[in-house]
Design an enzyme around this catalytic site. Sequence first.
Site, PDB file in Angstrom:
ATOM      1  N   ASN A  72      41.329  33.881  45.001  1.00 20.68           N
ATOM      2  CA  ASN A  72      40.649  34.601  43.922  1.00 20.68           C
ATOM      3  C   ASN A  72      40.343  36.009  44.442  1.00 20.68           C
ATOM      4  O   ASN A  72      39.424  36.189  45.240  1.00 20.68           O
ATOM      5  CB  ASN A  72      39.344  33.852  43.565  1.00 20.68           C
ATOM      6  CG  ASN A  72      38.470  34.651  42.615  1.00 20.68           C
ATOM      7  OD1 ASN A  72      38.922  35.600  41.976  1.00 20.68           O
ATOM      8  ND2 ASN A  72      37.207  34.254  42.516  1.00 20.68           N
TER       9      ASN A  72
ATOM     10  N   LYS B 132      39.222  38.491  42.886  1.00 23.06           N
ATOM     11  CA  LYS B 132      38.086  39.122  42.183  1.00 23.06           C
ATOM     12  C   LYS B 132      38.461  40.543  41.751  1.00 23.06           C
ATOM     13  O   LYS B 132      39.611  40.788  41.409  1.00 23.06           O
ATOM     14  CB  LYS B 132      36.835  39.105  43.062  1.00 23.06           C
ATOM     15  CG  LYS B 132      36.554  37.720  43.643  1.00 23.06           C
ATOM     16  CD  LYS B 132      35.185  37.591  44.226  1.00 23.06           C
ATOM     17  CE  LYS B 132      35.065  36.240  44.912  1.00 23.06           C
ATOM     18  NZ  LYS B 132      33.715  35.889  45.253  1.00 23.06           N
TER      19      LYS B 132
ATOM     20  N   HIS C  18      33.714  30.613  36.866  1.00 21.75           N
ATOM     21  CA  HIS C  18      33.340  30.993  38.241  1.00 21.75           C
ATOM     22  C   HIS C  18      31.850  31.349  38.237  1.00 21.75           C
ATOM     23  O   HIS C  18      31.337  31.877  37.250  1.00 21.75           O
ATOM     24  CB  HIS C  18      34.193  32.188  38.697  1.00 21.75           C
ATOM     25  CG  HIS C  18      34.012  32.510  40.150  1.00 21.75           C
ATOM     26  ND1 HIS C  18      32.951  33.250  40.608  1.00 21.75           N
ATOM     27  CD2 HIS C  18      34.728  32.153  41.241  1.00 21.75           C
ATOM     28  CE1 HIS C  18      33.030  33.341  41.924  1.00 21.75           C
ATOM     29  NE2 HIS C  18      34.098  32.686  42.334  1.00 21.75           N
TER      30      HIS C  18
ATOM     31  N   GLU D  45      30.290  33.738  39.390  1.00 17.01           N
ATOM     32  CA  GLU D  45      30.006  35.140  39.048  1.00 17.01           C
ATOM     33  C   GLU D  45      30.071  35.352  37.533  1.00 17.01           C
ATOM     34  O   GLU D  45      29.330  36.160  36.975  1.00 17.01           O
ATOM     35  CB  GLU D  45      30.983  36.064  39.801  1.00 17.01           C
ATOM     36  CG  GLU D  45      30.630  36.105  41.283  1.00 17.01           C
ATOM     37  CD  GLU D  45      31.811  36.297  42.216  1.00 17.01           C
ATOM     38  OE1 GLU D  45      32.874  36.757  41.768  1.00 17.01           O
ATOM     39  OE2 GLU D  45      31.670  35.954  43.410  1.00 17.01           O
TER      40      GLU D  45
ATOM     41  N   GLU E  51      32.110  24.850  44.078  1.00 22.13           N
ATOM     42  CA  GLU E  51      31.730  26.036  44.854  1.00 22.13           C
ATOM     43  C   GLU E  51      30.209  26.171  44.871  1.00 22.13           C
ATOM     44  O   GLU E  51      29.628  26.713  43.914  1.00 22.13           O
ATOM     45  CB  GLU E  51      32.337  27.285  44.217  1.00 22.13           C
ATOM     46  CG  GLU E  51      33.838  27.253  44.114  1.00 22.13           C
ATOM     47  CD  GLU E  51      34.407  28.671  44.032  1.00 22.13           C
ATOM     48  OE1 GLU E  51      35.151  29.039  44.947  1.00 22.13           O
ATOM     49  OE2 GLU E  51      34.071  29.405  43.087  1.00 22.13           O
TER      50      GLU E  51
ATOM     51  N   GLY F 244      30.795  33.988  49.321  1.00 21.14           N
ATOM     52  CA  GLY F 244      30.700  35.357  49.831  1.00 21.14           C
ATOM     53  C   GLY F 244      29.550  35.571  50.797  1.00 21.14           C
ATOM     54  O   GLY F 244      29.209  36.707  51.122  1.00 21.14           O
TER      55      GLY F 244
ATOM     56  N   SER G 145      33.128  30.585  51.230  1.00 20.04           N
ATOM     57  CA  SER G 145      33.280  31.048  52.617  1.00 20.04           C
ATOM     58  C   SER G 145      34.265  30.215  53.435  1.00 20.04           C
ATOM     59  O   SER G 145      34.041  29.957  54.618  1.00 20.04           O
ATOM     60  CB  SER G 145      31.927  31.128  53.317  1.00 20.04           C
ATOM     61  OG  SER G 145      31.122  32.102  52.675  1.00 20.04           O
TER      62      SER G 145
HETATM   63  C1  PEP Z   1      35.115  32.506  45.363  1.00 16.85           C
HETATM   64  O1  PEP Z   1      34.837  33.582  44.912  1.00 16.85           O
HETATM   65  O2  PEP Z   1      35.605  31.639  44.620  1.00 16.85           O
HETATM   66  C2  PEP Z   1      34.830  32.253  46.771  1.00 16.85           C
HETATM   67  C3  PEP Z   1      34.860  31.012  47.196  1.00 16.85           C
HETATM   68  O3  PEP Z   1      34.535  33.340  47.553  1.00 16.85           O
HETATM   69  P1  PEP Z   1      34.406  33.359  49.166  1.00 16.85           P
HETATM   70  O4  PEP Z   1      35.575  32.594  49.707  1.00 16.85           O
HETATM   71  O5  PEP Z   1      34.453  34.810  49.533  1.00 16.85           O
HETATM   72  O6  PEP Z   1      33.118  32.698  49.500  1.00 16.85           O
END
Ligand code: PEP
Length: 251
Positions: free
Chosen positions: A9, A11, A95, A97, A167, A173, A213
């Site tokens: 992803n 973003k 997601h 976000e 998630e 992040g 992460s």
């Molecule tokens: C994501 O945005 O779906 C995500 C898991 O981000 P990150 O791997 O940076 O934590």
Amino acid sequence: MRKPIVAGNWKMNKTVADALKLVDGIKQQLKDESKVDVVLCPPFTALAAVGEAIKGTKIDLGAQNMHAEKSGAFTGEVAADMIRELGCHYVILGHSERRQYFKESDEIVNKKAKAALAAGLIPIVCVGELLADREGGKTEAVVGTQVRGSLAGLSANDMLKTVIAYEPVWAIGTGKTASPAQAQEVHAFIRKVLKEMFDETVAQSVRIQYGGSVKASNAKELFGQPDIDGGLIGGAALEAQSFIDIVRGAL
Ligand code: PEP
């Protein structure tokens, strides 16, 4: 036997030029990882170029969002058919976000999931608890509500095509990863909810990715858990080597 799926992803990162450089790096290193479905989800503006660049490879294209309606007065939005036309097979929905900054509810995610499936897209439906939920012992209540709400009314057949991404919001992040045991526990719980909503076959067949992460150093252990089928990768998907190493962690 569920086939792992690792999706990047990106973003709101990468111009078309930068996206093409990243795809080039990924293509050069990705050999015969046919045991894993690899999906790239660039921003809308780079979908066409990335779609063109991955033609003839086993890499798939995904969008990061879409609107539930087919067309109309929704300035700034894109519809399922529009991303499908650019070669997308997948679309990330709900997601954290989107849920946090754009106030997407389970009801909206549910409408989008139905519209995506009707257009022939595979939704990657994201769920996950906040840190306060986890600390308050509410992880299962929150994730259960999101799974039930976001996937309500789907047929078993549509559910079998759908991918879920667990998630934990506190891990996205932040550099804080759920431990393999913590992630496994929630993945197993999601299968329990799927069994209640659908049946045992659906519960055991749906692919559930972990996201939050994920790095090359922790991917193998996370993906090695019995109910984890690959990952949704943010930051570490922006660089070819780290993304490839994570894909290899799912082999
Ligand atoms: C994501 O945005 O779906 C995500 C898991 O981000 P990150 O791997 O940076 O934590």
